[in-house]
Design an enzyme around this catalytic site. Structure first.
Site, mmCIF file in Angstrom:
data_model
loop_
_atom_site.group_PDB
_atom_site.id
_atom_site.type_symbol
_atom_site.label_atom_id
_atom_site.label_comp_id
_atom_site.label_asym_id
_atom_site.label_seq_id
_atom_site.Cartn_x
_atom_site.Cartn_y
_atom_site.Cartn_z
ATOM 1 N N LYS A 81 2.324 2.719 7.273
ATOM 2 C CA LYS A 81 2.966 3.316 6.768
ATOM 3 C C LYS A 81 4.454 2.296 6.099
ATOM 4 O O LYS A 81 5.080 2.749 5.558
ATOM 5 C CB LYS A 81 4.205 4.529 7.303
ATOM 6 C CG LYS A 81 2.320 5.730 7.500
ATOM 7 C CD LYS A 81 1.832 6.459 6.584
ATOM 8 C CE LYS A 81 0.248 7.061 6.674
ATOM 9 N NZ LYS A 81 -1.055 6.890 5.964
ATOM 10 N N SER A 82 3.539 0.968 6.560
ATOM 11 C CA SER A 82 4.496 0.310 5.633
ATOM 12 C C SER A 82 4.090 -0.236 4.373
ATOM 13 O O SER A 82 4.604 -1.155 4.089
ATOM 14 C CB SER A 82 3.972 -1.260 6.595
ATOM 15 O OG SER A 82 4.983 -0.367 8.019
ATOM 16 N N THR A 84 0.819 -0.755 3.543
ATOM 17 C CA THR A 84 -0.634 -1.740 3.875
ATOM 18 C C THR A 84 -1.712 -1.030 2.177
ATOM 19 O O THR A 84 -2.712 -2.255 2.565
ATOM 20 C CB THR A 84 -1.718 -0.360 4.466
ATOM 21 O OG1 THR A 84 -0.808 -0.205 5.897
ATOM 22 C CG2 THR A 84 -2.571 -0.788 5.211
ATOM 23 N N THR A 85 -1.419 0.165 2.139
ATOM 24 C CA THR A 85 -3.087 0.090 0.789
ATOM 25 C C THR A 85 -1.953 -0.451 -0.435
ATOM 26 O O THR A 85 -3.102 -1.549 -0.887
ATOM 27 C CB THR A 85 -2.642 1.326 0.318
ATOM 28 O OG1 THR A 85 -2.648 2.158 1.612
ATOM 29 C CG2 THR A 85 -3.585 1.530 -0.400
ATOM 30 N N TRP A 86 -0.649 -0.603 -0.219
ATOM 31 C CA TRP A 86 -0.686 -1.612 -1.591
ATOM 32 C C TRP A 86 -0.779 -3.202 -1.313
ATOM 33 O O TRP A 86 -1.197 -4.384 -1.982
ATOM 34 C CB TRP A 86 0.770 -1.719 -1.977
ATOM 35 C CG TRP A 86 1.718 -1.887 -2.917
ATOM 36 C CD1 TRP A 86 1.394 -2.499 -4.103
ATOM 37 C CD2 TRP A 86 3.174 -2.002 -2.694
ATOM 38 N NE1 TRP A 86 2.303 -2.949 -5.217
ATOM 39 C CE2 TRP A 86 3.643 -2.525 -4.365
ATOM 40 C CE3 TRP A 86 4.381 -1.659 -2.618
ATOM 41 C CZ2 TRP A 86 4.661 -2.617 -5.133
ATOM 42 C CZ3 TRP A 86 5.490 -1.947 -1.990
ATOM 43 C CH2 TRP A 86 6.066 -2.898 -4.089
ATOM 44 N N HIS A 146 -3.683 -3.280 12.586
ATOM 45 C CA HIS A 146 -2.092 -2.641 12.406
ATOM 46 C C HIS A 146 -1.522 -3.101 14.229
ATOM 47 O O HIS A 146 -1.258 -2.518 14.435
ATOM 48 C CB HIS A 146 -2.465 -0.820 12.794
ATOM 49 C CG HIS A 146 -2.111 -0.179 11.102
ATOM 50 N ND1 HIS A 146 -1.549 -0.955 10.462
ATOM 51 C CD2 HIS A 146 -2.580 1.162 10.681
ATOM 52 C CE1 HIS A 146 -1.234 0.148 9.160
ATOM 53 N NE2 HIS A 146 -2.666 0.978 9.467
ATOM 54 N N ARG A 300 1.965 9.042 -1.464
ATOM 55 C CA ARG A 300 2.291 10.260 -1.510
ATOM 56 C C ARG A 300 3.406 9.773 -2.762
ATOM 57 O O ARG A 300 3.568 10.027 -3.955
ATOM 58 C CB ARG A 300 3.314 10.150 -0.652
ATOM 59 C CG ARG A 300 4.034 11.687 -0.082
ATOM 60 C CD ARG A 300 4.526 11.728 0.818
ATOM 61 N NE ARG A 300 5.334 10.287 1.653
ATOM 62 C CZ ARG A 300 6.654 10.965 1.248
ATOM 63 N NH1 ARG A 300 7.280 12.121 0.554
ATOM 64 N NH2 ARG A 300 7.553 10.179 1.505
ATOM 65 N N LYS A 301 4.404 8.895 -2.393
ATOM 66 C CA LYS A 301 6.112 8.999 -3.533
ATOM 67 C C LYS A 301 5.976 7.612 -3.657
ATOM 68 O O LYS A 301 6.472 6.795 -5.168
ATOM 69 C CB LYS A 301 7.236 9.520 -3.055
ATOM 70 C CG LYS A 301 7.107 10.850 -2.865
ATOM 71 C CD LYS A 301 9.093 10.945 -2.586
ATOM 72 C CE LYS A 301 9.098 12.805 -3.409
ATOM 73 N NZ LYS A 301 10.182 13.185 -2.345
ATOM 74 N N GLY A 302 6.021 6.346 -2.111
ATOM 75 C CA GLY A 302 5.768 5.366 -2.890
ATOM 76 C C GLY A 302 6.999 4.768 -3.076
ATOM 77 O O GLY A 302 7.204 3.668 -4.394
HETATM 78 P P1 PAP Z 1 -1.878 3.422 6.285
HETATM 79 O O1 PAP Z 1 -1.420 4.569 6.913
HETATM 80 O O2 PAP Z 1 -2.755 2.365 6.578
HETATM 81 O O3 PAP Z 1 -0.570 2.303 6.841
HETATM 82 P P2 PAP Z 1 0.260 2.561 3.625
HETATM 83 O O4 PAP Z 1 -0.708 2.138 2.681
HETATM 84 O O5 PAP Z 1 1.020 2.141 5.005
HETATM 85 O O6 PAP Z 1 -1.603 3.369 4.714
HETATM 86 O O7 PAP Z 1 0.981 4.179 3.903
HETATM 87 C C1 PAP Z 1 1.148 5.009 2.408
HETATM 88 C C2 PAP Z 1 2.233 4.333 1.958
HETATM 89 O O8 PAP Z 1 2.106 3.195 1.394
HETATM 90 C C3 PAP Z 1 2.809 5.591 1.273
HETATM 91 O O9 PAP Z 1 3.945 5.922 1.175
HETATM 92 P P3 PAP Z 1 5.068 7.604 1.166
HETATM 93 O O10 PAP Z 1 5.248 8.301 1.918
HETATM 94 O O11 PAP Z 1 6.368 6.932 1.480
HETATM 95 O O12 PAP Z 1 4.833 6.955 -0.204
HETATM 96 C C4 PAP Z 1 2.565 5.430 0.208
HETATM 97 O O13 PAP Z 1 2.888 6.314 -1.512
HETATM 98 C C5 PAP Z 1 2.366 3.977 0.091
HETATM 99 N N1 PAP Z 1 2.384 3.248 -1.047
HETATM 100 C C6 PAP Z 1 0.452 3.593 -1.264
HETATM 101 N N2 PAP Z 1 0.189 2.858 -2.359
HETATM 102 C C7 PAP Z 1 1.111 1.685 -3.324
HETATM 103 C C8 PAP Z 1 2.090 1.413 -3.844
HETATM 104 N N3 PAP Z 1 0.449 0.683 -4.536
HETATM 105 N N4 PAP Z 1 2.550 0.556 -4.026
HETATM 106 C C9 PAP Z 1 3.903 1.424 -3.418
HETATM 107 N N5 PAP Z 1 3.861 2.420 -2.448
HETATM 108 C C10 PAP Z 1 2.742 2.396 -1.789
#
Ligand code: PAP
Length: 343
Positions: A81-82, A84-86, A146, A300-302
């Site tokens: 949740k740090s 990763t996807t980004w 991770h 979610r919100k990012g």
């Molecule tokens: P993981 O479970 O594989 O570690 P990860 O991408 O770190 O995944 O977790 C999702 C978080 O990244 C979400 O944060 P939030 O709950 O605070 O919203 C998600 O919204 C955020 N996220 C995913 N894609 C992006 C992006 N392109 N830019 C910024 N934040 C993003």
């Protein structure tokens, strides 16, 4: 996969069957490991200094035992949740940008998690020796993990492969992890109590926790070996993505040329990897991640600072004190709120 299944996401929970599938050696090891109730039903085991479900002991052990890094490999590492996807999207688009046409970025048709696969959560999940040669179609192998720095296979540390670590402030990490875990919970299960899981998080008990141990492990390693480990912060990416992307490209040995900068390549990568763009793509709105979690749950919100909508002042105070104590003299700081320029 029918939509009824998609609407009832669930983790593969630890059952006796899953436990039985562990190798004898691991089964014996499990008996000796410190154990805690996880945020949901599964127990967490303290393995190699981090909390892990029994389901992941074998993949982590296989990854540590069998993975052989190439000097040219790139590993992106994060605490869950740090961002990763980004980071996966950014690293993929930067590293491989000359291997596909400008308007044909594979991110348009594949999720970041399909393009940059997790080692322990995907490739080694059901296969102790996956054939990485046939799996990796691009010139440079790019993987994600991770797993904490201390627990990485020796060949990653000893080779010249590069690691890009992305950290995020613990308040937003906690809220994101809590909401994510709650969302994928069983239908008939009580919602996760914020108080309870917050206490566990502060005590380091969560998947891949303790949070501070992981972040500080990579932080210290990056300070000792800055050519090998690039340490990035989610909040910095939010603040100035172009600058951070150039930094990333330089570190990876593929700096943007003047021509590329003039053509707006940096901005194009930033745009296609942005939260808004990725979230609206059909491939990220449908389908499931390897664990059965809907892909859309990774968006979610990012935002930076969303924790302020959830944490009580007592929680904020406790976590602030913890941050102060844990980061003392480390040189590492977290930005807890967004800047004016954040979108
Ligand atoms: P993981 O479970 O594989 O570690 P990860 O991408 O770190 O995944 O977790 C999702 C978080 O990244 C979400 O944060 P939030 O709950 O605070 O919203 C998600 O919204 C955020 N996220 C995913 N894609 C992006 C992006 N392109 N830019 C910024 N934040 C993003």
């Amino acid at each position: 996969m029918d939509t009824a299944e998609i609407s009832k996401p669930r983790f593969v929970s630890l059952t006796e069957d899953a436990d039985k599938s562990l190798d004898d050696e691991l089964r014996q090891l499990v008996q000796t490991l410190p154990k805690e109730q996880g945020w949901r039903v599964s127990n967490l085991y303290l393995y190699q200094g981090f909390w892990c479900t029994a389901q992941f002991l074998k993949p982590v052990a296989s990854f540590r035992k069998h993975f052989r890094a190439f000097d040219s490999d790139v590993i992106v590492a994060t605490f869950p949740k740090s961002g990763t996807t980004w980071l996966k999207a950014l690293a993929f688009s930067t590293l491989h940008r000359n291997q596909f046409a400008k308007d044909e970025n594979p991110l348009l048709n594949f999720t970041p998690h399909q393009l940059v696969r997790f080692l322990e959560h995907d490739l080694y999940l059901n296969n102790p020796c996956p054939d990485l040669e046939t799996i990796c179609v691009y010139k440079t192998r790019l993987f994600a993990t991770h797993v904490p720095y201390a627990c990485l296979p020796a060949s990653i540390k000893d080779s010249n492969c590069k690691i890009v670590y992305l950290c995020r402030n613990p308040m937003d990490v906690f809220v994101s992890l809590w909401l994510f875990t709650d969302k994928i919970g069983e239908e008939n299960q009580e919602p996760l109590s914020l108080d309870k899981v917050f206490d566990k998080f502060c005590r380091g008990i969560c998947i891949h926790g303790p949070f501070f141990d992981q972040v500080l492990g990579y932080w210290k390693a990056s300070r000792e070996n800055p050519d090998k480990i690039l340490f990035l912060k989610y909040e910095d990416l939010k603040e100035d993505i172009s600058c951070q992307l150039k930094h990333l490209a330089m570190f990876l040995g593929v700096p943007f040329t003047e021509e590329e900068e003039k053509q707006g390549v940096v901005e194009e990568i930033a745009k296609i990897c942005s939260f808004d763009k990725l979230q609206e793509l059909e491939v990220n709105r449908k389908g499931l991640f390897v664990s059965g979690v809907p892909n859309e749950n990774f968006f979610r919100k990012g935002k930076v600072g969303d924790w302020s909508n959830y944490l009580t002042s007592a929680m904020v105070e406790r976590l602030e004190k913890l941050i102060q104590w844990k980061l003392d003299n480390s040189g590492l700081t977290f930005k807890l709120s967004s800047t004016a320029s954040e979108d």
